[in-house]
Design an enzyme around this catalytic site. Structure first.
Site, PDB file in Angstrom:
ATOM      1  CG  ASP A  64      -3.567  -6.888   9.780  1.00 53.96           C
ATOM      2  OD1 ASP A  64      -2.460  -6.365   9.790  1.00 53.96           O
ATOM      3  OD2 ASP A  64      -4.437  -6.234   9.227  1.00 53.96           O
ATOM      4  CG  HIS A  65       0.091  -7.044   7.408  1.00 52.78           C
ATOM      5  ND1 HIS A  65      -1.040  -6.439   7.426  1.00 52.78           N
ATOM      6  CD2 HIS A  65       0.366  -6.945   5.903  1.00 52.78           C
ATOM      7  CE1 HIS A  65      -1.643  -5.803   6.437  1.00 52.78           C
ATOM      8  NE2 HIS A  65      -0.741  -5.994   5.329  1.00 52.78           N
ATOM      9  NE  ARG A 379      -1.999  -5.781  -4.289  1.00 59.50           N
ATOM     10  CZ  ARG A 379      -1.860  -4.675  -3.471  1.00 59.50           C
ATOM     11  NH1 ARG A 379      -1.133  -4.874  -2.494  1.00 59.50           N
ATOM     12  NH2 ARG A 379      -2.326  -3.587  -3.645  1.00 59.50           N
ATOM     13  CB  SER A 532       1.824  -3.045  -1.404  1.00 56.08           C
ATOM     14  OG  SER A 532       2.689  -2.323  -0.660  1.00 56.08           O
ATOM     15  NE  ARG A 534       4.816  -3.705   0.441  1.00 53.17           N
ATOM     16  CZ  ARG A 534       4.896  -5.005  -0.180  1.00 53.17           C
ATOM     17  NH1 ARG A 534       5.827  -5.651  -0.734  1.00 53.17           N
ATOM     18  NH2 ARG A 534       3.582  -5.906   0.162  1.00 53.17           N
TER      19      ARG A 534
END
Ligand code: MIC
Ligand code: SF4
Length: 640
Positions: A64-65, A379, A532, A534
């Site tokens: 999806d990203h 965000r 995030s 990440r």
């Protein structure tokens, strides 16, 4: 007093430790999710563990990203992920099926179960009564291998909802109210559990907007009970058999309680450049806009889009505005097409994007320079949209739709009555874009040239000698540390290449400086690493030779990621020690390998000739992980 729901679920999943706030606990994970931007690393790490098949009840890999295929990289990653999923027993949600959190909520959420996802907005499924936690990819890989998830037992905050939302006031405004009161660091080490008479007035997608954005307070997660509204949601999803009731005991005990009277809330807006800059809409009314975007995992449900379409129906988007609408899932997309809401949106002049993260992560729709954007996302950290000097405001779909018509931030209450929208009795269910794993994993994994081997950290040195590479203020997000966007995001499976972008918008010289220094230290303020989950924000600095971070406080997921990749997260004890330190100072942490066991180390500033004490608040297990050079090395050392 009775037990709260969170404690019940944690107790049900407890593998080790005690449910005492601050103590390290380990919990069993029922489900995992990954998305493509964090998934490639997570699966490389899973492969490195040598486990033939996932050991969870359910694991899902979403795309999806990285959806803008401007080069071969993303498409190659998608093929890697699809083949890895088939090999190891993971469901694969194909590109086009939607944003991981929206799809997971619709199709897989399971009340009372524990979900671990390699994305900070995994708590979205908390809207359906799951304990859903976002973590780094390596922690998710360990969970896929059947290992527990370690965390410090959070404080449980009861959020007592009273009353009912007024017309034009949305679920988004409830979480804005919490962010306004508690700020972007107000949730560190906490789980927010919603209860009270106001809960029943909120649908599951509305609840999920709230649990999704709890991540913006750095909360470990947020959760709603699973009640009749949840059952209704599962019924519309044609999986009522998956529903079960979960709730706190009557008169539950919480570590802290917050009360929100829904009747008293009005529409709110988060100003640039933090989701914590929340103000009543009156304070920003009239701000001229160049862009309005509706979508992202926070606000892309059928309800969000139907409300927007009802506002836009028969009217035109202001000629100065570029407006985009992103359905959160293929289900939402199909539904708005069938009900006609899509035609209303198209006729109004809105631009319809595919079901994906899209502009939320700077994948397209970068706003023009020196203009303001209004987005329903979660965000608005500086530069996240892709424009370095962006001014992104966050608001509900109601505010966004009305403002798209007027061309400026507009209080919908002055605009007229909210148009009626009807909830569809039934959703169209079509899981054809979710590929179940084949029975046997006899699949060859496709590895394009963008997939580079996984770098490993080194064991903790006896003494760290390193240069201060950068000194930062409070609330530095992982978007500052390692930005996303259409240029950088495709490099997520290529650490050497992506590490060239560490602190890209803060100090573009950082990578070169770090390499020249050989060993480096980052100095941060409070809430370092917010946003995030990440792990690349730890992995890439590690690759560049960063040995330690010295900060006032940390966002916990980032702190864990640092440990997982062998970077020592130290905490300043005295404010003055932060003030005094300068970029380019040479620091020495003598005997750190031994000293770290005590929770306290001495840092010598050899450039300025003084020393000070720094702490850490890591568990014994984490200290061991650090000594061994990160979690993968730790797992290898203890395998079998
Ligand atoms: C985000 O919203 O910042 C992301 C992109 O979804 C991240 C994950 C990532 O960086 O891949 C998140 O929220 O964890
Ligand atoms: Fe995607 Fe944005 Fe949600 Fe992150 S916050 S998962 S980028 S939609």
């Amino acid at each position: 007093m009775g037990q709260n729901l969170t404690r019940k679920i944690l107790a049900d999943h407890l593998v080790s430790g005690e449910l005492e706030p601050g103590a390290e606990i380990a919990v069993r994970v029922d489900q995992t999710l990954t998305q493509d931007a964090t998934g490639t690393m997570a699966y490389l790490q899973f492969e490195a563990m040598g486990i033939p098949r996932v050991r969870t009840k359910l694991s899902v890999s979403y795309i999806d990203h990285n959806m803008l295929q401007t080069g071969f990289e993303n498409a190659d990653d998608h093929r890697f992920l699809q083949t890895v999923a088939a090999k190891y027993g993971i469901y694969f949600s194909r590109p086009g099926n939607g944003i991981c959190h929206q799809v997971h909520l619709e199709r897989f959420s399971s009340p009372g179960d524990l979900l671990l996802g390699s994305d900070s907005h995994t708590p979205t499924s908390g809207g359906a009564g799951m304990l859903a936690i976002g973590a780094g990819g390596l922690d998710v890989a360990v969970a896929m291998g059947g290992g527990p998830y370690y965390l410090k037992m959070p404080k449980i905050v009861g959020v007592h909802l009273k009353g009912r939302l007024q017309p034009w006031v949305a679920a988004k405004d409830i979480i804005f109210e919490l962010l306004r009161r508690l700020t972007v660091k107000g949730g560190v080490g906490k789980i927010f559990e919603y209860y009270g008479e106001g809960v029943a007035s909120l649908s599951v997608p509305e609840r999920s907007t709230i649990t999704n954005m709890g991540a913006e307070m750095q909360a470990t997660t947020s959760i709603f009970p699973s009640d009749e509204r949840t059952r209704e949601y599962f019924r519309t999803q044609k999986r009522e058999e998956m529903w079960r009731p979960t709730s706190a005991d009557p008169d539950p005990e919480y570590d802290e309680v917050v009360e929100i009277d829904l009747n008293k809330l009005g529409p709110m807006v988060a100003r640039p450049q933090s989701p914590g800059n929340v103000v009543p809409i009156e304070e920003v009314e009239g701000t001229k806009l160049a862009q309005v975007c509706i979508g992202s995992c926070t606000n892309s449900s059928y309800h969000d889009l139907a409300v927007s379409a009802a506002v836009l129906k028969g009217r035109k988007v202001n000629p100065d505005i570029s407006m985009t609408v992103t359905p959160g899932s293929r289900q939402v997309f199909t539904m708005i097409a069938r009900t006609g809401a899509l035609a209303d949106l198209i006729e109004s002049g809105a631009r319809i994007l595919e079901s994906a993260c899209g502009p939320c992560i700077g994948m397209g729709q970068v706003p023009p320079s020196d203009t303001a954007s209004l987005r329903t996302f979660n965000r608005n950290f500086p530069g996240r949209s892709g424009t370095a000097d962006d001014k992104v405001y966050l608001a509900s779909p109601e505010v966004a739709a009305v403002s798209a018509l007027t061309g400026e931030i507009t209080d919908p209450r002055k605009w007229g009555e909210p148009p009626p929208t009807e909830a569809p009795g039934e959703f169209i269910i079509d899981d054809d874009l979710i590929i179940p794993p084949p029975k046997n994993g006899d699949v060859e994994v496709a590895r394009g040239p963008n997939i580079k081997p996984l770098p490993l950290a080194e064991p903790l040195a006896q003494t760290i000698k390193a240069t201060v590479l950068i000194k930062l203020e409070d609330n530095v997000s992982t978007d500052h540390i390692l930005p996303a966007g259409s240029k950088i995001l495709p490099l997520r499976s290529n650490i050497p290449a992506i590490s060239e972008y560490v602190f890209h918008y803060v100090d573009p010289e950082f990578p070169a400086k770090a390499k020249a220094a050989g060993a480096g230290i980052i100095v941060g303020g409070s809430n370092y690493g917010q946003g995030s989950s990440r792990e690349h924000a730890a992995l890439a600095p590690m690759y560049l030779g960063v040995k330690a971070v010295l900060a006032k406080t940390y966002a916990l997921v980032h702190q864990t990621n640092l440990v997982n990749f062998g970077i020592l997260p130290l905490v300043f004890v005295e404010e003055g020690d932060y003030d005094r330190i300068n970029v380019d100072d040479a620091l020495e942490i003598p005997d750190v390998r031994d000293a770290v066991g005590s929770g306290e180390v001495t840092v010598r500033n050899t450039t300025q000739g003084y020393e000070f004490t720094a702490h850490h608040n890591l568990s014994e297990r984490q200290v061991e992980v650090l000594r061994e050079g990160g979690l993968l090395n730790h797992i290898k050392a203890h395998a079998g």
